[in-house]
Design an enzyme around this catalytic site. Structure first.
Site, PDB file in Angstrom:
ATOM      1  CG  ASP A  72      34.566  33.679  41.635  1.00  0.00           C
ATOM      2  OD1 ASP A  72      34.019  32.746  41.398  1.00  0.00           O
ATOM      3  OD2 ASP A  72      34.947  34.338  42.482  1.00  0.00           O
ATOM      4  CD  GLU A 117      34.096  32.088  37.257  1.00  0.00           C
ATOM      5  OE1 GLU A 117      33.760  31.542  38.371  1.00  0.00           O
ATOM      6  OE2 GLU A 117      35.377  32.150  36.877  1.00  0.00           O
TER       7      GLU A 117
END
Length: 192
Positions: free
Chosen positions: A60, A132
């Site tokens: 992320d 992610e």
């Protein structure tokens, strides 16, 4: 002739150790443990060092930095508001889930059979999380450059799709910024 056979055998064994997902993302992991961990859901392993959650956290952050840099290049005169808005569209779960689906990441998810992936919201979240975590795994294995390449080839390549979300208030603000106008003032009117 023996040397040729050894080279041929080495090349064949090398390509046999490259997984389908590695071929799809055009990145070969040096440490396959990162790749494996990127697809292990916590329902199978609660130890944070053995499931994908820490990789998702890292991915992320890597995604944010790369997307932010690309936005600054694309909008050299854009202010923080515009850049933040554009980034938000590119890193939101539904869009990342669509990228995960493009890469067929759900095919690699290792998850307890009691988790109902038939529920769209759960499946969508998992797909975004896997993307992610894959970015995080690539970062640990090979650094920022291969992450950037994958993000450019996926998220950035499909950015217009993410930006198509109709946010009229945001579009008006963007127009005002691009026309050197001050921000509009919005009033809420009784809608009954």
């Amino acid at each position: 002739m023996k040397l040729f056979d050894n080279i041929k055998q080495y090349i064949l064994s090398y390509f046999n150790t490259v997984s389908h997902i590695e071929k799809k993302i055009n990145y070969i992991f040096n440490n396959k443990d990162y790749l494996n961990q990127a697809f292990i859901h916590k329902s199978l392993n609660h130890n944070p060092r053995n499931n994908y959650e820490r990789l998702e956290f890292l991915g992320d952050a890597v995604l944010d930095i790369i997307v932010s840099r690309e936005l600054m290049r694309e909008f050299p005169e854009g202010d923080e508001g515009l850049l933040t808005q554009r980034r938000a569209f590119l890193v939101q779960k539904p869009f990342l889930a669509s990228i995960g689906h493009l890469l067929d990441l759900m095919n690699y998810l290792q998850i307890d059979k009691n988790v109902d992936l038939g529920i769209e919201k759960i499946a969508e979240k998992q797909s975004a999380n896997l993307f992610e975590s894959l970015i995080g795994a690539i970062y640990l294995d090979g650094g920022i450059a291969p992450c950037r390449k994958l993000i450019i080839d996926t998220v950035w390549a499909h950015r217009e799709e993410a930006w198509k979300s109709t946010n009229y208030k945001g579009k008006l603000i963007e127009y005002c910024h691009s026309s050197s106008m001050s921000n509009p003032i919005f009033f809420v009117k009784d809608i009954f």
